[in-house]
Motif scaffolding. Structure first.
Motif, PDB file in Angstrom:
ATOM      1  N   ARG A  59       0.940  -8.135  -8.033  1.00 23.55           N
ATOM      2  CA  ARG A  59       1.979  -7.591  -7.154  1.00 23.55           C
ATOM      3  C   ARG A  59       3.245  -8.380  -7.373  1.00 23.55           C
ATOM      4  O   ARG A  59       3.295  -9.554  -7.027  1.00 23.55           O
ATOM      5  N   PRO A  60       4.284  -7.792  -7.944  1.00 25.29           N
ATOM      6  CA  PRO A  60       4.344  -6.450  -8.521  1.00 25.29           C
ATOM      7  C   PRO A  60       3.608  -6.407  -9.861  1.00 25.29           C
ATOM      8  O   PRO A  60       3.415  -7.444 -10.496  1.00 25.29           O
ATOM      9  N   ASN A  81      -2.839  -5.031 -11.671  1.00 27.17           N
ATOM     10  CA  ASN A  81      -3.215  -5.355 -10.297  1.00 27.17           C
ATOM     11  C   ASN A  81      -2.349  -6.439  -9.672  1.00 27.17           C
ATOM     12  O   ASN A  81      -2.487  -6.727  -8.481  1.00 27.17           O
TER      13      ASN A  81
END
Length: 178
Positions: free
Chosen positions: A45-46, A43
């Motif tokens: 980012r990235p 989850n």
């Protein structure tokens, strides 16, 4: 005898002739924690692959978990700071208890190696994680007014001494776990 690395996996694998073995509570919790941590990394980012996971990701995960904690930790400005049982409610935050975090790290440390990670690169075994857990323990102990006392290790007794403390023995003990 299976190695520690294979112990968790062997519980889930069975031949077609044997009924599947129900994993222990510890093994189930370890798998659940491992999956939760993996989801946390995905989850980001990235997204962070497990192979690129560092102790900084683990520390961020522990801080993230604080929002789901159930332990009231008084801040230094709170009038109940240092009181083990405050007489009234306050607005201090709820946090993860030190013992819960310590147990979580132990399970994740084992799961990392069982899932192919090297002990030398285990981010859960990092010194930074130990320092963080020590700081959390000390902070929570001060906030509750309860000093944390490390449990003393019991000296092993030998058959020859009849359980007596032998004054000629050295003060440090070494254990052989095989």
């Amino acid at each position: 005898m299976s190695s520690p690395r294979d112990r968790g996996k062997s519980l889930m694998e069975s031949s077609g002739s044997e009924p599947p073995v129900t994993p222990s509570r510890y093994e189930s919790q370890k798998r659940r924690d491992w999956n939760t941590f993996g989801q946390y990394l995905r989850n980001q980012r990235p997204p962070v692959p497990m192979s690129h996971c560092s102790c900084n990701h683990v520390l961020d995960f522990l801080r993230y978990l604080d929002q789901f904690g159930k332990t009231k930790v008084h801040v230094p400005g709170c009038m109940f700071y240092g009181q083990p049982e405050p007489p009234a409610p306050c607005t201090c935050p709820l946090r993860q208890a030190w013992g819960s975090l310590d147990a979580l790290i132990g399970r994740l440390r084992a799961a990392y190696e069982e899932n192919g990670g090297s002990p030398e690169t285990n981010p859960f075994a990092s010194g930074a994680i130990r320092v963080y857990l020590r700081e959390v323990r000390e902070c929570q102990a001060k906030a509750r007014g309860i000093p944390y006392k490390k449990k003393k290790k019991k000296k092993p007794t030998t058959e020859m001494s009849g359980g007596r403390d032998d004054s000629s023995s050295s003060s440090s003990s070494s254990f052989n776990f095989s």
